[in-house]
Design an enzyme around this catalytic site. Structure first.
Site, PDB file in Angstrom:
ATOM      1  N   ARG A  81     -11.321  15.030   8.224  1.00  0.00           N
ATOM      2  CA  ARG A  81     -12.132  15.491   7.081  1.00  0.00           C
ATOM      3  C   ARG A  81     -13.543  15.875   7.538  1.00  0.00           C
ATOM      4  NH1 ARG A  81     -10.914  10.248   4.004  1.00  0.00           N
ATOM      5  NH2 ARG A  81      -8.686  10.446   3.646  1.00  0.00           N
TER       6      ARG A  81
ATOM      7  N   ARG B 183      -2.593  -2.005  -3.476  1.00  0.00           N
ATOM      8  CA  ARG B 183      -3.818  -1.231  -3.247  1.00  0.00           C
ATOM      9  C   ARG B 183      -3.773   0.002  -4.148  1.00  0.00           C
ATOM     10  NH1 ARG B 183      -5.499   2.827   1.419  1.00  0.00           N
ATOM     11  NH2 ARG B 183      -7.723   2.806   1.041  1.00  0.00           N
TER      12      ARG B 183
ATOM     13  N   ASN C  88       0.877  -1.172   0.000  1.00  0.00           N
ATOM     14  CA  ASN C  88       0.000   0.000   0.000  1.00  0.00           C
ATOM     15  C   ASN C  88       0.915   1.223   0.000  1.00  0.00           C
ATOM     16  OD1 ASN C  88      -1.793   2.038   0.445  1.00  0.00           O
ATOM     17  ND2 ASN C  88      -2.733   1.126   2.263  1.00  0.00           N
TER      18      ASN C  88
ATOM     19  N   GLU D  97      -8.006  -5.534   5.180  1.00  0.00           N
ATOM     20  CA  GLU D  97      -7.866  -5.172   3.770  1.00  0.00           C
ATOM     21  C   GLU D  97      -6.692  -5.901   3.118  1.00  0.00           C
ATOM     22  OE1 GLU D  97      -8.371  -1.172   5.338  1.00  0.00           O
ATOM     23  OE2 GLU D  97      -9.240  -0.611   3.398  1.00  0.00           O
TER      24      GLU D  97
ATOM     25  N   HIS E 184     -17.569   1.605   8.179  1.00  0.00           N
ATOM     26  CA  HIS E 184     -16.105   1.513   8.296  1.00  0.00           C
ATOM     27  C   HIS E 184     -15.657   2.799   8.983  1.00  0.00           C
ATOM     28  CE1 HIS E 184     -11.944   0.533   6.696  1.00  0.00           C
ATOM     29  NE2 HIS E 184     -11.828   1.788   7.080  1.00  0.00           N
ATOM     30  N   LEU E 185     -15.387   2.698  10.283  1.00  0.00           N
ATOM     31  CA  LEU E 185     -15.051   3.895  11.069  1.00  0.00           C
ATOM     32  C   LEU E 185     -13.596   3.825  11.505  1.00  0.00           C
ATOM     33  CD1 LEU E 185     -18.250   3.956  13.359  1.00  0.00           C
ATOM     34  CD2 LEU E 185     -17.963   4.943  11.071  1.00  0.00           C
ATOM     35  N   GLY E 186     -12.719   4.416  10.721  1.00  0.00           N
ATOM     36  CA  GLY E 186     -11.309   4.525  11.094  1.00  0.00           C
ATOM     37  C   GLY E 186     -10.986   5.999  11.197  1.00  0.00           C
TER      38      GLY E 186
ATOM     39  N   HIS F  13     -12.738   2.748   0.236  1.00  0.00           N
ATOM     40  CA  HIS F  13     -12.792   1.700   1.263  1.00  0.00           C
ATOM     41  C   HIS F  13     -13.533   0.466   0.747  1.00  0.00           C
ATOM     42  CE1 HIS F  13     -12.586   4.779   4.853  1.00  0.00           C
ATOM     43  NE2 HIS F  13     -11.369   4.420   4.474  1.00  0.00           N
TER      44      HIS F  13
END
Ligand code: ADP
Length: 405
Positions: A248, A98, A17, A391, A215-217, A187
């Site tokens: 963000r 990725r 990645n 992932e 998806h909470l990162g 994601h």
């Protein structure tokens, strides 16, 4: 080469990645579902780069100059040679990369050839911070590991099935077409992996399930998945849209940008920086990590309290909206750093949603396990789950599928 219980040999996949100033990697055994080794090169291009390599139960750290991505991957390969596992004998059958933006071109992972490289480059205006370093990683890795196939796995591919009604922005069609303005999402590898895992955990056919995945990162996104196909997602043309994230803003009125430009004299780049790096939880409270945010809330910090409220309000709004998109909801799943670890966020995200059949059992929610688990009460109309995302494993398995291994 990894050995199977039957004594046969099977392959590993090196997952790469490559970001703007970092390269993350993992050597994955896709059959066992395990990382054989992993690591991270950070601060590429700065005077002192930081390298971390985890293998054989130990961690090796180095601080060395890493001027560019080519040197980053050379350092990684030399650590594999020095510390192990030896890539020459680890049975590397593919390298999985990725790639953030696959545009409208890629609806699945592909073997990298010149045409694929050219297309990733051509899509760079849609992801100027991500596609160029992704492509650099691919090019450098191909040079350093020329004898194995390289596979590109796109973060957007899972969302190529979005219905036009969900993917289309209501702006002038010609402008949208010329500049390829549409919802691509992000994601996707995680949303796909997690929604498939939910079907396994519930022991129900994926085709039958109506799901919401959260998806909470540090970055955060929601998706609505019907029968294994994504029908809605919160990230848009770029990962800026949707939920409140670490740094963000997520959704804002687009006219705020004109306002800031006209009245604060901010340039496009300055507004970009404001909304991507100085907004979200950080913009509201000064902290983008939930652990620090909770400490501030406990200490009575007003900004942190507001940040948490805004974050949770947005999340609940999306759950309700996606419930409406799906018509019926079978499973609601939390994943990624916050979703997997933060019981308070999970509990408060579903507060007041019991009329929709969504609730969590406090004891189940507070418990911890490494694997997937159900946190809704027995017999609940909607099964609420925590499913750790992976992932790298998903990319490794996609790479194996593409090469037919
Ligand atoms: P990304 O891949 O987007 O960088 P991750 O999925 O690794 O993000 O999530 C990172 C975030 O997860 C951190 O910023 C932090 O807010 C949150 N997080 C990690 N561990 C915990 C924890 N134990 N409790 C609460 N939040 C956590």
């Amino acid at each position: 080469m990894t050995t199977t219980p039957s004594g046969g040999a099977r392959g590993t996949v090196l997952v790469v990645n490559s970001g703007s100033s970092s390269v993350k990697y993992q050597l994955v055994d896709p059959v066992a579902g395990e990382a054989v080794a992993s690591g991270l090169v950070e601060r590429i291009g700065e005077p002192r780069g930081a390298v971390k390599h985890v293998a054989h139960g130990g961690t090796t750290r180095r601080e060395v100059p890493v001027p560019d991505h080519a040197e980053a991957l050379r350092v990684v390969l030399s650590l594999f040679a020095e510390v192990g596992p030896d890539l020459a004998t680890a049975g590397v059958v593919a390298v999985g990369h990725r790639v953030v933006q696959g545009g409208s071109r890629f609806d699945r992972p592909v073997l990298v050839d010149q045409h694929v490289e050219d297309t990733i480059e051509e899509l760079s205006p849609l992801a100027p911070l991500h596609n160029p370093p992704n492509l650099t990683g691919i090019r450098v890795a191909k040079e350093l590991l020329p004898d194995v196939p390289h596979v590109a796995v796109f973060d957007t591919a899972f969302f190529r099935t979005l219905p036009d009604a969900a993917a289309t922005y209501a702006i002038d069609r010609e402008v949208a077409t010329t500049y390829r303005v549409r919802r691509y999402g992000a994601h996707g590898t995680s949303h796909q992996y997690v929604s498939q895992k939910v079907a396994e955990v519930l022991d129900r056919p994926l085709e039958d399930l109506h799901q919401i995945v959260l998806h909470l990162g540090n970055g955060a996104s929601a998706s609505a998945v019907r029968g294994g196909h994504a029908v809605e997602t919160s990230m848009g043309m770029t990962p800026l849209e949707g939920l409140v994230m670490g740094t963000r803003s997520g959704d804002i009125d687009p006219a705020i940008m004109f306002h800031l430009h006209r009245n604060a004299g901010m340039s496009a780049d300055e507004i970009d920086d404001l909304l991507n790096r100085r907004s979200g939880l950080k913009g509201l409270s000064g902290e983008n990590d939930f652990r620090a945010l909770h400490e501030l809330v406990e200490a009575g910090d007003e900004g942190a309290n507001l940040a948490l409220d805004v974050y949770l309000h947005r999340l609940r709004k999306y759950i309700g909206a996606y419930h409406a998109v799906l018509g019926r909801l079978d499973a609601l799943t939390f994943t990624a750093g916050v979703g997997e670890n933060d019981a308070l966020v999970r509990a408060r995200a579903v507060e007041g949603l019991d009329a929709m059949g969504i609730e969590v059992d406090p004891e189940r929610n507070a418990g911890r396990t490494d694997g997937p688990r159900v946190i809704s009460p027995e017999g609940a109309r909607v099964t609420v789950l925590v499913v750790p995302t992976n992932e790298e494993l998903a990319i490794a398995r996609h790479a194996m599928d593409v090469i037919g291994a």
